[in-house]
Design an enzyme around this catalytic site. Sequence first.
Site, PDB file in Angstrom:
ATOM      1  N   ARG A   1       0.845  -1.179  -0.178  1.00  0.00           N
ATOM      2  CA  ARG A   1      -0.159   0.032   0.081  1.00  0.00           C
ATOM      3  C   ARG A   1       0.916   1.163  -0.224  1.00  0.00           C
ATOM      4  O   ARG A   1       0.515   2.168   0.772  1.00  0.00           O
ATOM      5  CB  ARG A   1      -1.115   0.018   1.240  1.00  0.00           C
ATOM      6  CG  ARG A   1      -1.715  -1.169   1.594  1.00  0.00           C
ATOM      7  CD  ARG A   1      -2.950  -1.095   0.323  1.00  0.00           C
ATOM      8  NE  ARG A   1      -3.909  -2.333   0.347  1.00  0.00           N
ATOM      9  CZ  ARG A   1      -3.652  -3.481   0.307  1.00  0.00           C
ATOM     10  NH1 ARG A   1      -2.637  -3.842  -0.690  1.00  0.00           N
ATOM     11  NH2 ARG A   1      -4.509  -4.594   0.390  1.00  0.00           N
TER      12      ARG A   1
ATOM     13  N   SER B   1     -11.102   0.493   3.852  1.00  0.00           N
ATOM     14  CA  SER B   1     -10.501   0.313   5.030  1.00  0.00           C
ATOM     15  C   SER B   1     -10.012   1.726   5.607  1.00  0.00           C
ATOM     16  O   SER B   1      -9.180   2.231   5.150  1.00  0.00           O
ATOM     17  CB  SER B   1      -9.093  -0.506   4.886  1.00  0.00           C
ATOM     18  OG  SER B   1      -9.563  -1.732   4.201  1.00  0.00           O
TER      19      SER B   1
ATOM     20  N   GLU C   1      -5.536   5.071   6.988  1.00  0.00           N
ATOM     21  CA  GLU C   1      -5.161   4.738   5.733  1.00  0.00           C
ATOM     22  C   GLU C   1      -5.536   5.769   4.621  1.00  0.00           C
ATOM     23  O   GLU C   1      -4.613   6.471   3.867  1.00  0.00           O
ATOM     24  CB  GLU C   1      -5.845   3.587   5.035  1.00  0.00           C
ATOM     25  CG  GLU C   1      -5.129   3.206   3.652  1.00  0.00           C
ATOM     26  CD  GLU C   1      -5.674   2.095   3.250  1.00  0.00           C
ATOM     27  OE1 GLU C   1      -5.183   0.863   3.470  1.00  0.00           O
ATOM     28  OE2 GLU C   1      -6.582   1.884   2.322  1.00  0.00           O
TER      29      GLU C   1
HETATM   30  P1  FAD Z   1      -8.681   9.744  -4.473  1.00  0.00           P
HETATM   31  O1  FAD Z   1      -9.040   9.370  -3.169  1.00  0.00           O
HETATM   32  O2  FAD Z   1      -9.037  10.675  -5.300  1.00  0.00           O
HETATM   33  O3  FAD Z   1      -7.202  10.368  -4.283  1.00  0.00           O
HETATM   34  C1  FAD Z   1      -6.234   9.475  -3.262  1.00  0.00           C
HETATM   35  C2  FAD Z   1      -5.105  10.252  -3.122  1.00  0.00           C
HETATM   36  O4  FAD Z   1      -4.361  10.371  -4.360  1.00  0.00           O
HETATM   37  C3  FAD Z   1      -5.081  11.827  -2.931  1.00  0.00           C
HETATM   38  O5  FAD Z   1      -3.966  12.089  -2.122  1.00  0.00           O
HETATM   39  C4  FAD Z   1      -4.894  12.337  -4.350  1.00  0.00           C
HETATM   40  O6  FAD Z   1      -4.353  13.833  -4.409  1.00  0.00           O
HETATM   41  C5  FAD Z   1      -4.008  11.541  -5.053  1.00  0.00           C
HETATM   42  N1  FAD Z   1      -4.291  11.420  -6.486  1.00  0.00           N
HETATM   43  C6  FAD Z   1      -5.579  10.931  -7.245  1.00  0.00           C
HETATM   44  N2  FAD Z   1      -5.203  10.766  -8.280  1.00  0.00           N
HETATM   45  C7  FAD Z   1      -3.862  11.076  -8.792  1.00  0.00           C
HETATM   46  C8  FAD Z   1      -3.221  11.311  -9.784  1.00  0.00           C
HETATM   47  N3  FAD Z   1      -3.546  11.044 -11.185  1.00  0.00           N
HETATM   48  N4  FAD Z   1      -1.878  11.935  -9.790  1.00  0.00           N
HETATM   49  C9  FAD Z   1      -1.471  12.172  -8.424  1.00  0.00           C
HETATM   50  N5  FAD Z   1      -1.974  11.980  -7.691  1.00  0.00           N
HETATM   51  C10 FAD Z   1      -3.318  11.419  -7.615  1.00  0.00           C
HETATM   52  N6  FAD Z   1      -7.793   0.051  -1.690  1.00  0.00           N
HETATM   53  C11 FAD Z   1      -6.898  -0.797  -1.948  1.00  0.00           C
HETATM   54  O7  FAD Z   1      -5.963  -0.813  -2.073  1.00  0.00           O
HETATM   55  N7  FAD Z   1      -7.647  -2.194  -1.927  1.00  0.00           N
HETATM   56  C12 FAD Z   1      -8.920  -2.303  -1.929  1.00  0.00           C
HETATM   57  O8  FAD Z   1      -9.462  -3.525  -1.794  1.00  0.00           O
HETATM   58  C13 FAD Z   1      -9.685  -1.057  -1.635  1.00  0.00           C
HETATM   59  N8  FAD Z   1     -11.068  -1.472  -1.392  1.00  0.00           N
HETATM   60  C14 FAD Z   1     -11.811  -0.205  -1.256  1.00  0.00           C
HETATM   61  C15 FAD Z   1     -13.181  -0.325  -1.013  1.00  0.00           C
HETATM   62  C16 FAD Z   1     -13.953   0.700  -0.752  1.00  0.00           C
HETATM   63  C17 FAD Z   1     -15.455   0.594  -0.660  1.00  0.00           C
HETATM   64  C18 FAD Z   1     -13.481   1.974  -0.727  1.00  0.00           C
HETATM   65  C19 FAD Z   1     -14.123   3.082  -0.748  1.00  0.00           C
HETATM   66  C20 FAD Z   1     -11.901   1.953  -0.952  1.00  0.00           C
HETATM   67  C21 FAD Z   1     -11.282   1.146  -1.396  1.00  0.00           C
HETATM   68  N9  FAD Z   1      -9.756   1.078  -1.278  1.00  0.00           N
HETATM   69  C22 FAD Z   1      -9.194  -0.060  -1.646  1.00  0.00           C
HETATM   70  C23 FAD Z   1      -9.177   2.445  -1.181  1.00  0.00           C
HETATM   71  C24 FAD Z   1      -9.330   3.146  -2.766  1.00  0.00           C
HETATM   72  O9  FAD Z   1      -9.996   2.767  -3.531  1.00  0.00           O
HETATM   73  C25 FAD Z   1      -7.820   3.230  -3.565  1.00  0.00           C
HETATM   74  O10 FAD Z   1      -6.802   3.716  -2.732  1.00  0.00           O
HETATM   75  C26 FAD Z   1      -7.963   4.018  -4.955  1.00  0.00           C
HETATM   76  O11 FAD Z   1      -6.922   3.733  -5.641  1.00  0.00           O
HETATM   77  C27 FAD Z   1      -8.252   5.493  -4.767  1.00  0.00           C
HETATM   78  O12 FAD Z   1      -8.616   6.182  -5.979  1.00  0.00           O
HETATM   79  P2  FAD Z   1      -9.213   7.294  -6.042  1.00  0.00           P
HETATM   80  O13 FAD Z   1      -9.182   7.668  -7.527  1.00  0.00           O
HETATM   81  O14 FAD Z   1     -10.392   7.545  -5.237  1.00  0.00           O
HETATM   82  O15 FAD Z   1      -8.192   8.329  -5.211  1.00  0.00           O
HETATM   83  P1  NAP Z   2     -10.188 -10.015   5.257  1.00  0.00           P
HETATM   84  O1  NAP Z   2     -10.231 -11.024   4.079  1.00  0.00           O
HETATM   85  O2  NAP Z   2     -11.079  -9.867   6.314  1.00  0.00           O
HETATM   86  O3  NAP Z   2      -8.622 -10.165   5.762  1.00  0.00           O
HETATM   87  C1  NAP Z   2      -8.158  -9.401   6.897  1.00  0.00           C
HETATM   88  C2  NAP Z   2      -6.896  -9.151   6.356  1.00  0.00           C
HETATM   89  O4  NAP Z   2      -5.905 -10.186   6.488  1.00  0.00           O
HETATM   90  C3  NAP Z   2      -6.498  -8.296   5.214  1.00  0.00           C
HETATM   91  O5  NAP Z   2      -6.402  -6.846   5.229  1.00  0.00           O
HETATM   92  C4  NAP Z   2      -5.392  -9.046   4.414  1.00  0.00           C
HETATM   93  O6  NAP Z   2      -4.315  -8.246   4.199  1.00  0.00           O
HETATM   94  C5  NAP Z   2      -4.950  -9.790   5.442  1.00  0.00           C
HETATM   95  N1  NAP Z   2      -4.778 -11.390   4.694  1.00  0.00           N
HETATM   96  C6  NAP Z   2      -5.810 -12.335   4.536  1.00  0.00           C
HETATM   97  N2  NAP Z   2      -4.972 -13.331   4.000  1.00  0.00           N
HETATM   98  C7  NAP Z   2      -3.831 -13.047   4.007  1.00  0.00           C
HETATM   99  C8  NAP Z   2      -2.552 -13.674   3.596  1.00  0.00           C
HETATM  100  N3  NAP Z   2      -2.729 -15.016   3.118  1.00  0.00           N
HETATM  101  N4  NAP Z   2      -1.514 -13.340   3.728  1.00  0.00           N
HETATM  102  C9  NAP Z   2      -1.351 -12.045   4.320  1.00  0.00           C
HETATM  103  N5  NAP Z   2      -2.412 -11.279   4.640  1.00  0.00           N
HETATM  104  C10 NAP Z   2      -3.497 -11.643   4.467  1.00  0.00           C
HETATM  105  O7  NAP Z   2     -10.032  -8.731   4.293  1.00  0.00           O
HETATM  106  P2  NAP Z   2     -11.201  -7.920   3.768  1.00  0.00           P
HETATM  107  O8  NAP Z   2     -11.448  -6.569   4.709  1.00  0.00           O
HETATM  108  O9  NAP Z   2     -12.486  -8.872   3.638  1.00  0.00           O
HETATM  109  O10 NAP Z   2     -10.565  -7.445   2.441  1.00  0.00           O
HETATM  110  C11 NAP Z   2     -10.270  -8.286   1.194  1.00  0.00           C
HETATM  111  C12 NAP Z   2      -9.234  -7.848   0.510  1.00  0.00           C
HETATM  112  O11 NAP Z   2      -9.566  -6.765  -0.123  1.00  0.00           O
HETATM  113  C13 NAP Z   2      -7.945  -7.666   1.230  1.00  0.00           C
HETATM  114  O12 NAP Z   2      -6.792  -7.898   0.299  1.00  0.00           O
HETATM  115  C14 NAP Z   2      -7.958  -6.257   1.558  1.00  0.00           C
HETATM  116  O13 NAP Z   2      -6.475  -5.612   1.472  1.00  0.00           O
HETATM  117  C15 NAP Z   2      -8.653  -5.719   0.242  1.00  0.00           C
HETATM  118  N6  NAP Z   2      -9.485  -4.342   1.123  1.00  0.00           N
HETATM  119  C16 NAP Z   2      -8.831  -3.372   0.967  1.00  0.00           C
HETATM  120  C17 NAP Z   2      -9.467  -2.146   1.276  1.00  0.00           C
HETATM  121  C18 NAP Z   2      -8.654  -0.669   1.291  1.00  0.00           C
HETATM  122  O14 NAP Z   2      -9.623   0.208   1.562  1.00  0.00           O
HETATM  123  N7  NAP Z   2      -7.523  -0.660   1.420  1.00  0.00           N
HETATM  124  C19 NAP Z   2     -10.756  -2.184   1.458  1.00  0.00           C
HETATM  125  C20 NAP Z   2     -11.544  -3.149   1.273  1.00  0.00           C
HETATM  126  C21 NAP Z   2     -10.903  -4.334   1.016  1.00  0.00           C
HETATM  127  P3  NAP Z   2      -4.054  -7.426   2.846  1.00  0.00           P
HETATM  128  O15 NAP Z   2      -4.780  -6.150   3.123  1.00  0.00           O
HETATM  129  O16 NAP Z   2      -2.554  -7.514   2.623  1.00  0.00           O
HETATM  130  O17 NAP Z   2      -4.660  -8.350   1.807  1.00  0.00           O
END
Ligand code: FAD
Ligand code: NAP
Length: 338
Positions: free
Chosen positions: A165, A239, A334
């Site tokens: 991340r 998250s 985050e």
């Molecule tokens: P924004 O929120 O618009 O921007 C985020 C940051 O990046 C800000 O600082 C902004 O200024 C900067 N930015 C945006 N675009 C650019 C650009 N083109 N150039 C330079 N800077 C820029 N994340 C995960 O990693 N895994 C997941 O599974 C995941 N699941 C999610 C589920 C939900 C329901 C939600 C709401 C979020 C989730 N996220 C997850 C977090 C999020 O979706 C990601 O981080 C996504 O990449 C953010 O994209 P955005 O376009 O909305 O960014």
């Molecule tokens: P989950 O399956 O309940 O698992 C909880 C956490 O355990 C996750 O964050 C995941 O880490 C970790 N995990 C599970 N299996 C793993 C493995 N084999 N090795 C290392 N780490 C492991 O998670 P969840 O909330 O339902 O989300 C499912 C997936 O979507 C995850 O990969 C999560 O990162 C992603 N997600 C991200 C966001 C966001 O906003 N960042 C939001 C929703 C979902 P990892 O995060 O490293 O995968």
Amino acid sequence: MTINFQKNISLKPYNTLGISVLAKHFVKVDNAEQLPQALNYATLHRLDVLVLGGGSNIVLTQDFQGLVIYLNNQGFESETFGDEVLVTASAGQNWHQFILRCLAQGFYGLENLALIPGNVGAAPIQNIGAYGVEIKDVFHSLTGWHRGKKQWQTLHKAQCEFGYRDSIFKKTLKDQFIITEVSFMLSRKPNTILTYKELADYLQERHITNPTPYQLAESVISIRSKKLPAPHVLPNAGSFFKNPVVDKKLFDQLVEKYPDIVYYTENSNFYKLAAGWLLEKAGWKGREKGLLSMHKKQALVMVNRGGTGAEVLEFAIEIQADIARKFSVKLEIEPRLY
Ligand code: FAD
Ligand code: NAP
């Protein structure tokens, strides 16, 4: 090519937490070539800049006094090299729609990342990851505008310093580099990644041993939809806290006290704890404070039914303090705070 600078625009439709603040200055950029013009406006008026994609990883705590640049460029190109295909997408494209477009053309590798909100341009910033895949696994390069150098630059994978991340865009290039297009090296042959237990179990329960990329994407969509609230229904930023990484000493103490703690071994000295488990154990799952709550199906997701950014922050601080008190663990927020 003229662009339309606007004033006092509500950002409520532009952030998935649905926080109602104003952008003092706002411009929608439909074409990467318009970007330098937008930045010149900010320089001329001495304005801070906030680049906005889908607004799914930010917390807007107050009105933004500077210029919001909403990137909306939509290009899509591909070039085939044998079994591989280099796909280049403009930053303003919705991430999930981009994956569906790749799938429809038979370009594979992004299926596990289906349904992540946000746009293509932000995906490299936190090296988005889910269900055992991170974009760095198929990332090729990106192009953008370096604000300090005032020039276009292409960065390849090694230059982006991807981590969990994390990337260079959260470190030395923070607020310095505006990503306008991203290229991925995808495969024309299915290569499904089933290392994530929840995903493997889901397929096994349905007796699918060798899923097609479509089945894989559908499975991810189905798992996510059951557990994670869709932001247009229940506003959230995914998250809310990062999974904390703790050292062996603290880890050993925690395991002794909580034998059922959920963790993943990083290496022999560090352990990643599931932040969702800590929150649930501490009783935060489903807990409400005013218009905010921690989601009843996934304690890691903060849901906002009309609260302000300041209230979001206050709630987060209360939770952080409680987790620190109970587990001696510091939870980091985050999404980026503005
Ligand atoms: P924004 O929120 O618009 O921007 C985020 C940051 O990046 C800000 O600082 C902004 O200024 C900067 N930015 C945006 N675009 C650019 C650009 N083109 N150039 C330079 N800077 C820029 N994340 C995960 O990693 N895994 C997941 O599974 C995941 N699941 C999610 C589920 C939900 C329901 C939600 C709401 C979020 C989730 N996220 C997850 C977090 C999020 O979706 C990601 O981080 C996504 O990449 C953010 O994209 P955005 O376009 O909305 O960014
Ligand atoms: P989950 O399956 O309940 O698992 C909880 C956490 O355990 C996750 O964050 C995941 O880490 C970790 N995990 C599970 N299996 C793993 C493995 N084999 N090795 C290392 N780490 C492991 O998670 P969840 O909330 O339902 O989300 C499912 C997936 O979507 C995850 O990969 C999560 O990162 C992603 N997600 C991200 C966001 C966001 O906003 N960042 C939001 C929703 C979902 P990892 O995060 O490293 O995968």
